[in-house]
Design an enzyme around this catalytic site. Structure first.
Site, mmCIF file in Angstrom:
data_model
loop_
_atom_site.group_PDB
_atom_site.id
_atom_site.type_symbol
_atom_site.label_atom_id
_atom_site.label_comp_id
_atom_site.label_asym_id
_atom_site.label_seq_id
_atom_site.Cartn_x
_atom_site.Cartn_y
_atom_site.Cartn_z
ATOM 1 N N CYS A 116 1.049 -0.973 0.210
ATOM 2 C CA CYS A 116 0.340 0.265 0.228
ATOM 3 C C CYS A 116 1.016 1.144 -0.306
ATOM 4 O O CYS A 116 0.457 2.247 -0.261
ATOM 5 C CB CYS A 116 -0.963 -0.360 1.072
ATOM 6 N N HIS A 256 -3.543 7.435 2.526
ATOM 7 C CA HIS A 256 -3.857 6.477 1.949
ATOM 8 C C HIS A 256 -5.254 5.670 2.440
ATOM 9 O O HIS A 256 -5.453 6.471 3.714
ATOM 10 C CB HIS A 256 -2.976 5.455 2.597
ATOM 11 N N ASN A 286 -10.255 0.115 -0.727
ATOM 12 C CA ASN A 286 -8.787 0.572 -0.677
ATOM 13 C C ASN A 286 -8.520 0.188 -1.923
ATOM 14 O O ASN A 286 -8.810 -1.617 -1.963
ATOM 15 C CB ASN A 286 -7.875 -0.573 0.874
HETATM 16 O O1 UT7 Z 1 -4.178 -0.657 3.412
HETATM 17 C C1 UT7 Z 1 -3.015 -2.082 4.211
HETATM 18 C C2 UT7 Z 1 -3.296 -2.296 5.504
HETATM 19 N N1 UT7 Z 1 -4.594 -2.163 5.981
HETATM 20 C C3 UT7 Z 1 -5.218 -1.894 6.808
HETATM 21 O O2 UT7 Z 1 -4.376 -0.919 7.363
HETATM 22 C C4 UT7 Z 1 -6.033 -3.259 7.452
HETATM 23 C C5 UT7 Z 1 -6.300 -2.374 8.792
HETATM 24 N N2 UT7 Z 1 -6.648 -2.921 9.524
HETATM 25 C C6 UT7 Z 1 -8.945 -2.554 9.719
HETATM 26 O O3 UT7 Z 1 -8.903 -1.787 9.024
HETATM 27 C C7 UT7 Z 1 -9.127 -3.653 10.606
HETATM 28 O O4 UT7 Z 1 -8.834 -4.570 11.747
HETATM 29 C C8 UT7 Z 1 -10.355 -4.230 9.697
HETATM 30 C C9 UT7 Z 1 -11.389 -3.399 8.970
HETATM 31 C C10 UT7 Z 1 -9.708 -5.345 9.110
HETATM 32 C C11 UT7 Z 1 -11.132 -5.287 10.739
HETATM 33 O O5 UT7 Z 1 -12.029 -4.087 12.570
HETATM 34 P P1 UT7 Z 1 -11.490 -4.327 13.577
HETATM 35 O O6 UT7 Z 1 -12.304 -3.517 14.612
HETATM 36 O O7 UT7 Z 1 -9.758 -4.729 13.839
HETATM 37 O O8 UT7 Z 1 -12.047 -5.432 13.997
HETATM 38 P P2 UT7 Z 1 -11.647 -7.262 13.992
HETATM 39 O O9 UT7 Z 1 -11.086 -8.423 13.420
HETATM 40 O O10 UT7 Z 1 -11.469 -6.771 15.643
HETATM 41 O O11 UT7 Z 1 -13.180 -8.095 14.427
HETATM 42 C C12 UT7 Z 1 -14.261 -7.601 15.541
HETATM 43 C C13 UT7 Z 1 -15.248 -8.842 15.253
HETATM 44 C C14 UT7 Z 1 -14.334 -10.381 14.938
HETATM 45 O O12 UT7 Z 1 -16.163 -10.805 15.544
HETATM 46 P P3 UT7 Z 1 -15.659 -11.815 17.510
HETATM 47 O O13 UT7 Z 1 -14.009 -12.282 17.630
HETATM 48 O O14 UT7 Z 1 -14.888 -10.290 17.879
HETATM 49 O O15 UT7 Z 1 -16.753 -12.412 17.716
HETATM 50 C C15 UT7 Z 1 -14.840 -10.181 13.260
HETATM 51 O O16 UT7 Z 1 -14.727 -11.484 13.358
HETATM 52 O O17 UT7 Z 1 -15.984 -8.370 14.505
HETATM 53 C C16 UT7 Z 1 -15.649 -10.161 12.758
HETATM 54 N N3 UT7 Z 1 -15.550 -9.349 11.461
HETATM 55 C C17 UT7 Z 1 -16.540 -9.333 10.551
HETATM 56 N N4 UT7 Z 1 -18.084 -8.698 11.516
HETATM 57 C C18 UT7 Z 1 -18.835 -8.474 10.874
HETATM 58 C C19 UT7 Z 1 -14.325 -9.771 10.631
HETATM 59 N N5 UT7 Z 1 -14.722 -8.675 9.528
HETATM 60 C C20 UT7 Z 1 -16.562 -8.517 9.521
HETATM 61 C C21 UT7 Z 1 -17.698 -8.494 8.895
HETATM 62 N N6 UT7 Z 1 -19.017 -8.703 8.907
HETATM 63 N N7 UT7 Z 1 -16.786 -8.564 7.406
#
Ligand code: UT7
Length: 331
Positions: A116, A256, A286
């Site tokens: 990225c 970004h 993204n």
């Molecule tokens: O550009 C390259 C660099 N990349 C980035 O900068 C990405 C950085 N990361 C992020 O933007 C975020 O971490 C995400 C958007 C990918 C995820 O958001 P988060 O707030 O960190 O969520 P999480 O991974 O902690 O997941 C929280 C919950 C989990 O469920 P439990 O374990 O709490 O029951 C996930 O399984 O949300 C669940 N989850 C979803 N639920 C609905 C994960 N993806 C989804 C989804 N829809 N698409």
């Protein structure tokens, strides 16, 4: 420092027509519009549906947009750099093909890969060629067909990424416009958190790697988020400080587009109000290498000669950094 500065003098962009909305994603994986919008800020992404077209198609379209807007003869371009995480092929540079297709017959070209941060690092690279005095016209393109490396059964990645391309022309400025300062970083201990495991020399493709879906992007979103949020904010603040820029001096943050929460945190650390923060993540998601030039294209009409811009990015590797650039023209 060289007395020649490297200015952005033209911008072009392209996104495919097909819109992959949150509503459509709800039919593919267990997710919902509320979750995606509140966690990322994304509403829809553009997808290049034609299976016979690769990243070069997007890059060529963006370059042609720039050439048309600027009324530039492509034969004048001396170098074409394509930042991409999704080259047409692992070997045979996408940039070389793009250069030939757009008629940049006098240019050489190569690809640049830093996930990225492709476009940000590409700005630094392009600027060095101009500052050397040897080159007068360098075309930098950020392009990615992210849909080619996304598993549309993985809800943690498929909601984030989209396809697109943007291009800028770097030329020498005699008035000091263009790239003023940069602070670029990387940390290889981060590669475990965001990667495509197979398909490279470490794990060449086999029937098993395909069966196990190891050719798709996987990320530990939480870890990437943590690193991104602190590092992008830190380097942006550092570049401001060492150039003695206050929040009033900075006209635009060009961040970004990975997650609205990361962008907000960076702007907050810099003390910038929302109106100075470029944002289009809602419409494109993204697009990896294309986020920064797509922002420039969307906001080009609002940019004024002399505006002070801070670019910031964070990506897999890890790679990240910030660049301070003074805008060189009125639209
Ligand atoms: O550009 C390259 C660099 N990349 C980035 O900068 C990405 C950085 N990361 C992020 O933007 C975020 O971490 C995400 C958007 C990918 C995820 O958001 P988060 O707030 O960190 O969520 P999480 O991974 O902690 O997941 C929280 C919950 C989990 O469920 P439990 O374990 O709490 O029951 C996930 O399984 O949300 C669940 N989850 C979803 N639920 C609905 C994960 N993806 C989804 C989804 N829809 N698409």
């Amino acid at each position: 420092m060289s007395s020649i500065t490297a200015a952005i003098t033209a911008v072009g962009a392209y996104v495919p027509e097909y819109r992959l909305t949150n509503a459509i994603l709800e039919t593919l994986v267990d997710t919902n519009d509320e979750w995606i919008t509140s966690r990322t800020g994304i509403k829809e992404r553009r997808i290049l549906k034609d299976p016979d077209k690769g990243t070069s198609f997007l890059a060529i379209k963006a370059a042609e947009d720039l050439l048309r807007k600027r009324n530039l003869d492509p034969a004048e371009i001396e170098l074409v750099i394509v930042g991409t995480a999704t080259p047409d092929m692992p070997v045979a540079s996408t940039a070389v093909y793009v250069a030939s297709e757009i008629g940049a017959v006098n240019a050489f070209g190569y690809d640049l890969q830093a996930a990225c941060s492709n476009f940000l690092y590409g700005m630094s690279t392009a600027a060095r060629y101009i500052e050397s005095g040897r080159y007068k016209k360098v075309l930098l393109i950020g392009a990615d067909k992210m849909s080619s490396i996304i598993d549309y059964e993985d809800r943690t990645t498929c909601i984030i990424f989209g396809d697109g391309a943007g291009a800028v022309l770097f030329e020498p400025s005699e008035e000091g416009y263009g790239l003023q300062d940069e602070y670029l970083r990387s940390d290889g201990t981060g590669r475990q958190f965001l990667k495509i495991e197979a398909g490279g020399s470490l794990m060449p493709p086999t029937i098993e790697t395909v069966r196990d879906k190891k050719h798709f992007v996987r990320q530990d979103g939480k870890s990437v988020f943590k690193f991104a949020v602190s590092n992008m904010a830190e380097v942006s603040a550092l570049v401001m400080e060492r150039n003695k820029l206050t929040h009033e001096d900075v006209d635009w943050l060009v961040p970004h587009q990975a997650n609205k929460r990361i962008i907000d945190a960076t702007a907050n650390r810099m003390g910038l109000e929302d109106s100075k923060v470029m944002m289009n993540i809602e419409r494109y998601g993204n697009t990896t290498s294309a986020t920064l030039p797509l922002l420039l294209s969307d906001y080009e009409k609002q940019l004024k000669k002399g505006d002070d811009l801070i670019f910031a990015a964070f990506g897999g590797g890890f790679t990240w950094g910030a660049i301070y650039l003074t805008w060189a023209y009125d639209s």
